[in-house]
Design an enzyme around this catalytic site. Structure first.
Site, PDB file in Angstrom:
ATOM      1  N   HIS A   1       0.803  -1.225   0.000  1.00 17.61           N
ATOM      2  CA  HIS A   1       0.000   0.000   0.000  1.00 17.61           C
ATOM      3  C   HIS A   1       0.837   1.277   0.000  1.00 17.61           C
ATOM      4  CE1 HIS A   1       0.996  -0.013   4.267  1.00 17.61           C
ATOM      5  NE2 HIS A   1       0.582   1.231   4.334  1.00 17.61           N
TER       6      HIS A   1
HETATM    7  C1  UD1 Z   1      -2.281   5.704   5.736  1.00 12.04           C
HETATM    8  C2  UD1 Z   1      -0.977   6.224   6.361  1.00 12.04           C
HETATM    9  C3  UD1 Z   1       0.104   5.161   6.235  1.00 12.04           C
HETATM   10  C4  UD1 Z   1      -0.367   3.846   6.809  1.00 12.04           C
HETATM   11  C5  UD1 Z   1      -1.662   3.436   6.146  1.00 12.04           C
HETATM   12  C6  UD1 Z   1      -2.215   2.149   6.691  1.00 12.04           C
HETATM   13  C7  UD1 Z   1      -0.551   8.656   6.187  1.00 12.04           C
HETATM   14  C8  UD1 Z   1       0.256   9.674   5.491  1.00 12.04           C
HETATM   15  N1  UD1 Z   1      -0.499   7.408   5.654  1.00 12.04           N
HETATM   16  O1  UD1 Z   1      -2.036   5.501   4.359  1.00 12.04           O
HETATM   17  O2  UD1 Z   1       1.245   5.588   6.948  1.00 12.04           O
HETATM   18  O3  UD1 Z   1       0.632   2.870   6.587  1.00 12.04           O
HETATM   19  O4  UD1 Z   1      -2.627   4.480   6.361  1.00 12.04           O
HETATM   20  O5  UD1 Z   1      -3.351   1.725   5.970  1.00 12.04           O
HETATM   21  O6  UD1 Z   1      -1.182   8.950   7.175  1.00 12.04           O
HETATM   22  N2  UD1 Z   1      -9.626   4.791   1.864  1.00 12.04           N
HETATM   23  C9  UD1 Z   1     -10.776   4.040   1.890  1.00 12.04           C
HETATM   24  N3  UD1 Z   1     -11.320   3.740   3.109  1.00 12.04           N
HETATM   25  C10 UD1 Z   1     -10.752   4.129   4.288  1.00 12.04           C
HETATM   26  C11 UD1 Z   1      -9.585   4.889   4.241  1.00 12.04           C
HETATM   27  C12 UD1 Z   1      -9.021   5.199   3.026  1.00 12.04           C
HETATM   28  O7  UD1 Z   1     -11.309   3.663   0.859  1.00 12.04           O
HETATM   29  O8  UD1 Z   1     -11.304   3.802   5.363  1.00 12.04           O
HETATM   30  C13 UD1 Z   1      -9.011   5.100   0.544  1.00 12.04           C
HETATM   31  C14 UD1 Z   1      -9.290   6.523   0.122  1.00 12.04           C
HETATM   32  O9  UD1 Z   1      -9.552   6.543  -1.228  1.00 12.04           O
HETATM   33  C15 UD1 Z   1      -7.970   7.235   0.391  1.00 12.04           C
HETATM   34  C16 UD1 Z   1      -6.947   6.129   0.211  1.00 12.04           C
HETATM   35  O10 UD1 Z   1      -7.611   4.936   0.638  1.00 12.04           O
HETATM   36  O11 UD1 Z   1      -7.801   8.315  -0.461  1.00 12.04           O
HETATM   37  C17 UD1 Z   1      -5.712   6.342   1.019  1.00 12.04           C
HETATM   38  O12 UD1 Z   1      -6.054   6.583   2.399  1.00 12.04           O
HETATM   39  P1  UD1 Z   1      -5.112   7.554   3.311  1.00 12.04           P
HETATM   40  O13 UD1 Z   1      -5.603   7.562   4.711  1.00 12.04           O
HETATM   41  O14 UD1 Z   1      -4.943   8.855   2.631  1.00 12.04           O
HETATM   42  O15 UD1 Z   1      -3.693   6.873   3.220  1.00 12.04           O
HETATM   43  P2  UD1 Z   1      -3.246   5.344   3.330  1.00 12.04           P
HETATM   44  O16 UD1 Z   1      -2.653   4.968   2.029  1.00 12.04           O
HETATM   45  O17 UD1 Z   1      -4.319   4.486   3.892  1.00 12.04           O
END
Ligand code: UD1
Length: 365
Positions: free
Chosen positions: A208
């Site tokens: 991820h």
């Molecule tokens: C975040 C953390 C990362 C951690 C990871 C664990 C930061 C900078 N990054 O990255 O350090 O390793 O979480 O998972 O804080 N989304 C969903 N459902 C959710 C949450 C997110 O569909 O419940 C999708 C959204 O489209 C979002 C994308 O996942 O834009 C990324 O989510 P985000 O929280 O921005 O970063 P992660 O890649 O999850």
């Protein structure tokens, strides 16, 4: 003592769960804040259930967005809660955007209301400033009054940055508290059977990191490597939402028929699968630690790790960088032939299930 715990994203939940319980057992007032940086049932609710985390006292509903949007939304919504709750301590785990945002708010309110900031998992460094998590770690540590470290190597990093030693306390690895508590349930579950997998005869992979999945060439390289592994051993890939979006955007789904793809899994199912795996392949920080605690060989698809102790002492190895499909396959073969170690036999100091007690003692002192 009134302690506010802030959790926002999936890797935070297994760290706050044991601390929350330990605080309440010791008669302290715990206030749980969920920023909802992660909000889906699969990324959040399932973890609250599996880790026996009670309902949060405050939910901030920040959701997804750019780094600036996420950080700013947490700051705006968290500030009035700290002002009204007036905690003695604010406790932030890990390195996600919610961590830094809550740390900045607390540090700025400190002179006004006297709240202090403690950072769980302090002192880890990848030395890679392209990673958003590295910025979050360094800046949170710089703001913290109390830096609680998971491994001794963190102390050298903090000393080099000029953090006074009296602010730094070794507590060990909180993830291992959660892991040891839920391992019996994970073993009873036998999640492998639900995927027609035989314990000891499959690999599990997760991916991820933006550096591996947001760039199409990097994503194709990783998937080619996993495809090569899957020709030798069945491979299960729980797909993070970020990765799922990038697989769809690159039109890659049809090419991944050789992998068992599944939506993200809850904590106990994932622990069950990792515990039964021959090899884990990942770019997650948490899985590097969990495999070391369980004695399961791990291949990490990153240039470096902020958890080097999992390589020097544990069961982790970095695939050759830059990543190639052949390099991933060669690392997988080496990890598989090394085989599993008895659980706990490669665990660093303080990865013993008693870290939450040491955290609460450090706050009381
Ligand atoms: C975040 C953390 C990362 C951690 C990871 C664990 C930061 C900078 N990054 O990255 O350090 O390793 O979480 O998972 O804080 N989304 C969903 N459902 C959710 C949450 C997110 O569909 O419940 C999708 C959204 O489209 C979002 C994308 O996942 O834009 C990324 O989510 P985000 O929280 O921005 O970063 P992660 O890649 O999850």
């Amino acid at each position: 003592m009134k302690v506010m715990l802030v959790a926002g994203a999936r890797p935070n939940f297994m760290k706050i769960a044991p601390v929350l319980r330990q605080l309440e057992r010791a008669g302290h007032t715990a206030v749980l804040v969920h920023t909802e940086q992660h909000y889906d049932e699969q990324m959040s609710g399932a973890f609250f259930n599996d880790l026996w985390i009670r309902e949060p006292d405050h939910c901030l509903g920040v959701g997804s967005g750019s780094h600036a949007q996420q950080t700013a939304r947490v700051m705006e919504r968290f500030e009035p809660i700290v002002e009204s709750e007036q905690p003695d301590w604010v406790l932030v785990p890990g390195d996600v955007n919610s961590t830094l945002a809550a740390a900045l708010v607390t540090a700025k309110l400190r002179p006004l209301i006297g709240c202090r900031l403690a950072h769980l998992e302090a002192g880890l460094r990848s030395f890679d400033w392209r990673m958003p998590e590295e910025l979050n770690r360094v800046l949170t540590d710089r703001c913290a009054d109390l830096l609680l470290t998971p491994s001794r190597d963190a102390h050298g990093n903090l000393e080099r940055e000029g953090i006074p030693a009296e602010r730094v306390v070794f507590v060990g690895n909180l993830m291992v508290d959660s892991l040891l508590e839920r391992l019996p349930a994970a073993r009873a579950r036998n999640a492998a059977a639900a995927f027609d997998l035989v314990p000891g005869h499959y690999a599990v992979a997760t991916l991820h990191r933006p550096s591996n999945v947001d760039d199409e060439r990097a994503l194709r390289t990783c998937m080619a490597g996993l495809g090569a592994v899957a020709e030798e051993l069945p491979l299960l890939l729980p797909v993070h939402p970020r990765t799922g979006q990038q697989i769809a955007a690159a039109g890659l789904a049809a090419e991944l028929g050789c992998l068992h793809l599944t939506p993200p899994l809850g904590y106990v199912d994932m622990l069950s699968l990792v515990d039964g795996a021959a090899v884990v392949i990942t770019d997650s920080g948490g899985l590097q630690e969990e495999t070391t605690a369980l004695g399961v060989p791990c291949v990490t698809l990153r240039e470096q790790t902020e958890r080097p102790i999992t390589v020097t002492m544990g069961t982790n190895r970095l695939a050759p960088w830059p990543l190639t499909a052949a390099g991933i396959l060669a690392s997988f073969r080496a990890a598989r032939s090394e085989g599993r170690s008895p659980p706990g036999s490669r665990s660093p100091e303080g990865w013993d299930g008693h870290s939450a007690a040491r955290v609460v003692a450090a706050l009381e002192n």
